[in-house]
Motif scaffolding. Structure first.
Motif, mmCIF file in Angstrom:
data_model
loop_
_atom_site.group_PDB
_atom_site.id
_atom_site.type_symbol
_atom_site.label_atom_id
_atom_site.label_comp_id
_atom_site.label_asym_id
_atom_site.label_seq_id
_atom_site.Cartn_x
_atom_site.Cartn_y
_atom_site.Cartn_z
ATOM 1 N N LEU A 229 55.688 -26.462 -12.543
ATOM 2 C CA LEU A 229 54.976 -27.176 -11.482
ATOM 3 C C LEU A 229 55.240 -28.682 -11.557
ATOM 4 N N LYS A 230 55.314 -29.200 -12.779
ATOM 5 C CA LYS A 230 55.627 -30.628 -12.944
ATOM 6 C C LYS A 230 57.047 -30.929 -12.476
ATOM 7 N N ALA A 231 57.982 -30.033 -12.787
ATOM 8 C CA ALA A 231 59.369 -30.242 -12.361
ATOM 9 C C ALA A 231 59.485 -30.203 -10.838
ATOM 10 N N ILE A 232 58.786 -29.259 -10.203
ATOM 11 C CA ILE A 232 58.808 -29.176 -8.744
ATOM 12 C C ILE A 232 58.217 -30.435 -8.123
ATOM 13 N N HIS A 233 57.077 -30.885 -8.665
ATOM 14 C CA HIS A 233 56.435 -32.089 -8.130
ATOM 15 C C HIS A 233 57.351 -33.302 -8.274
ATOM 16 N N ALA A 234 57.943 -33.469 -9.465
ATOM 17 C CA ALA A 234 58.824 -34.615 -9.685
ATOM 18 C C ALA A 234 60.051 -34.542 -8.794
ATOM 19 N N GLY A 235 60.594 -33.333 -8.615
ATOM 20 C CA GLY A 235 61.758 -33.177 -7.753
ATOM 21 C C GLY A 235 61.453 -33.491 -6.303
ATOM 22 N N MET B 4 47.404 -23.147 -10.969
ATOM 23 C CA MET B 4 48.007 -23.414 -9.666
ATOM 24 C C MET B 4 46.975 -23.925 -8.668
ATOM 25 N N ARG B 5 45.750 -23.412 -8.752
ATOM 26 C CA ARG B 5 44.695 -23.936 -7.879
ATOM 27 C C ARG B 5 44.399 -25.393 -8.201
ATOM 28 N N LYS B 6 44.382 -25.709 -9.472
ATOM 29 C CA LYS B 6 44.082 -27.079 -9.894
ATOM 30 C C LYS B 6 45.157 -28.055 -9.427
ATOM 31 N N ARG B 7 46.403 -27.602 -9.416
ATOM 32 C CA ARG B 7 47.519 -28.490 -9.051
ATOM 33 C C ARG B 7 47.735 -28.591 -7.542
ATOM 34 N N GLU B 8 47.214 -27.672 -6.772
ATOM 35 C CA GLU B 8 47.454 -27.653 -5.323
ATOM 36 C C GLU B 8 48.955 -27.735 -5.031
ATOM 37 N N ASP C 24 43.771 -14.371 -5.594
ATOM 38 C CA ASP C 24 44.518 -15.541 -5.134
ATOM 39 C C ASP C 24 45.860 -15.043 -4.597
ATOM 40 N N THR C 25 46.464 -15.804 -3.694
ATOM 41 C CA THR C 25 47.732 -15.388 -3.097
ATOM 42 C C THR C 25 48.745 -15.048 -4.174
ATOM 43 N N THR C 26 49.292 -13.856 -4.094
ATOM 44 C CA THR C 26 50.248 -13.376 -5.090
ATOM 45 C C THR C 26 51.364 -12.633 -4.382
ATOM 46 N N LEU C 27 52.590 -12.884 -4.815
ATOM 47 C CA LEU C 27 53.743 -12.137 -4.337
ATOM 48 C C LEU C 27 54.096 -11.084 -5.385
ATOM 49 N N TYR C 28 54.723 -10.003 -4.948
ATOM 50 C CA TYR C 28 55.041 -8.907 -5.852
ATOM 51 C C TYR C 28 56.489 -8.467 -5.666
ATOM 52 N N THR C 29 57.181 -8.217 -6.775
ATOM 53 C CA THR C 29 58.503 -7.617 -6.733
ATOM 54 C C THR C 29 58.335 -6.114 -6.896
ATOM 55 N N LEU C 30 58.751 -5.353 -5.882
ATOM 56 C CA LEU C 30 58.581 -3.905 -5.892
ATOM 57 C C LEU C 30 59.927 -3.225 -6.111
ATOM 58 N N THR C 31 60.025 -2.482 -7.188
ATOM 59 C CA THR C 31 61.213 -1.666 -7.442
ATOM 60 C C THR C 31 61.133 -0.390 -6.611
ATOM 61 N N PRO C 32 62.233 0.354 -6.479
ATOM 62 C CA PRO C 32 62.158 1.647 -5.793
ATOM 63 C C PRO C 32 61.111 2.568 -6.406
ATOM 64 N N GLN C 33 60.966 2.524 -7.727
ATOM 65 C CA GLN C 33 59.974 3.378 -8.386
ATOM 66 C C GLN C 33 58.558 2.986 -7.984
ATOM 67 N N LEU C 34 58.304 1.693 -7.841
ATOM 68 C CA LEU C 34 56.980 1.244 -7.417
ATOM 69 C C LEU C 34 56.694 1.643 -5.972
ATOM 70 N N ILE C 35 57.711 1.555 -5.118
ATOM 71 C CA ILE C 35 57.525 1.968 -3.722
ATOM 72 C C ILE C 35 57.192 3.458 -3.657
ATOM 73 N N GLU C 36 57.873 4.259 -4.487
ATOM 74 C CA GLU C 36 57.575 5.693 -4.515
ATOM 75 C C GLU C 36 56.139 5.938 -4.982
ATOM 76 N N PHE C 37 55.692 5.175 -5.974
ATOM 77 C CA PHE C 37 54.312 5.289 -6.456
ATOM 78 C C PHE C 37 53.321 4.974 -5.341
ATOM 79 N N LEU C 38 53.577 3.905 -4.588
ATOM 80 C CA LEU C 38 52.678 3.529 -3.500
ATOM 81 C C LEU C 38 52.631 4.606 -2.417
ATOM 82 N N VAL C 39 53.793 5.208 -2.123
ATOM 83 C CA VAL C 39 53.830 6.262 -1.111
ATOM 84 C C VAL C 39 53.084 7.501 -1.605
ATOM 85 N N ARG C 40 53.267 7.849 -2.872
ATOM 86 C CA ARG C 40 52.545 9.004 -3.429
ATOM 87 C C ARG C 40 51.037 8.808 -3.329
#
Length: 367
Positions: free
Chosen positions: A155-161, A223-227, A258-274
């Motif tokens: 987060l510090k690197a992103i802010h400085a950049g 992340m909430r603290k840093r905005e 809190d807002t979260t992104l997820y990486t879903l593998t094919p196996q995870l997608i199959e789990f969600l469908v099941r």
């Protein structure tokens, strides 16, 4: 299951209402994809001059896979005005490269397609490179992140950049930044259990999941603290089966307040469908899950957990020596080795005839 998933997916990603917002790569995934399309990539290798050094040949093959992977996401990228449709392209040797090499390779990957997000490991050198690349307007995915200390450094690197970009008149308005917390790898690392045993603490599978959730919550609190404009991306998500044979996934079901992104593998997608088919669909949590006090007390007696949980738990020089970081780095090495093996097998195949060299095609809107 494959047919059902195909029916659920949109014909065009630009019209997706399923929450699909991008894709990710790493050397292990790229080696799998190359070998799954072996004939196509052998044809590509045949177009390269045999005089090329092995490393150059591998880089060109790697770049071609990035181009091929980014193209299907371009409609979503354009339709969403660059908000979605990103492909995270991991620097293949990033776990050992210095910041100048990381920046140079990152810029090469970013130039392959307009929707490439540069994926850089969370080492001390990596964070210095992230600052430089953010200052140039690049989008970033910080991978190999296991600790709050690494998140803090990112987060510090992103802010400085971004501050440097602003001072130099570089537009970062449409750049995107994500931090990939490899949540399932944190608890799976053998060093965690070894330290627990040394402290005479029984560390069960449930305790490990609580530990991962505690670190996730500490990251979200920071992340909430840093905005920050960055978002947390959970990857290495695991599905567990309880004593009664029922499947569940704490990483999906107990995160997301809190807002979260997820990486879903094919196996995870199959789990969600099941689960959907069984009438027990999965949805992220709407409220924070309380970590049991007794569990947290036990975890705080283990140095491995403290290093991940507390801001300042690791020094920058220790980031790349963290046990889970080393395990992930080894996976990268194995992926690169498999690509070298594929190239060597292709060149040694009977009847191989080199053709006239050509440069890999790039996508429209080359960065």
């Amino acid at each position: 299951m494959r047919d059902l998933i195909t029916e659920l997916l949109p014909d065009e990603l630009s019209r997706s209402v399923a929450g699909v917002s991008g894709a990710t790569t790493n050397p292990s995934l790229i080696s799998q994809a190359v070998m799954s399309n072996a004939a196509h990539y052998r044809d590509f290798l045949h177009t390269l001059p045999t005089s090329l050094p092995a490393e150059t040949r591998l880089r060109l093959l790697y770049d071609q896979m990035i181009i091929d992977s980014a193209q299907p996401l371009l409609p979503l990228f354009k339709h969403s005005k660059q908000r979605y449709g990103w492909l995270s392209a991991q620097i293949e040797g990033g776990h050992w490269m210095n910041q100048d090499a990381l920046v140079a390779r990152g810029l090469e990957l970013a130039a392959l397609a307009p929707n490439v997000m540069i994926k850089i490991p969370g080492s001390a050198q990596g964070y210095r490179a992230i600052e430089q690349l953010v200052a140039r307007g690049c989008s970033i995915n910080n991978t190999f992140c296991f600790t709050v200390s690494q998140l803090d450094a990112c987060l510090k690197a992103i802010h400085a950049g971004r501050q440097r970009a602003l001072a130099n008149g570089v537009n970062t308005e449409r750049a995107r930044y994500v931090v990939s917390f490899m949540i399932g790898r944190l608890g799976a690392e053998p060093e965690f259990e070894r330290q627990a045993r040394a402290s005479r603490i029984h560390l069960g599978a449930t305790d490990k999941r609580w530990a991962e959730l505690a670190v996730y919550q500490a990251m979200q609190a920071l992340m909430r603290k840093r905005e920050t404009p960055a978002q947390l991306l959970l990857c290495s998500i695991k599905v567990d089966t309880d004593a009664r044979g029922r499947e569940h996934c704490w990483h999906l079901q107990r995160t997301g307040a809190d807002t979260t992104l997820y990486t879903l593998t094919p196996q995870l997608i199959e789990f969600l469908v099941r689960r959907q088919q069984a009438g027990r669909s999965i949805a992220p949590a709407t409220e924070w899950v309380q970590i049991p006090g007794k569990v947290l007390d036990r975890l705080l007696a283990i140095p491995y957990f403290n290093q991940a949980y507390f801001e300042g738990g690791l020094t920058p020089d220790e980031y790349a020596r963290h046990p889970a970081f080393l395990t992930a780095s080894n996976d990268v090495r194995l992926g690169v080795q498999r690509l070298h093996g594929f190239i060597a097998d292709t060149l040694d195949a009977p009847g191989f005839t080199p053709r006239v060299a050509r440069h890999p095609a790039t996508l429209e809107g080359r960065a």
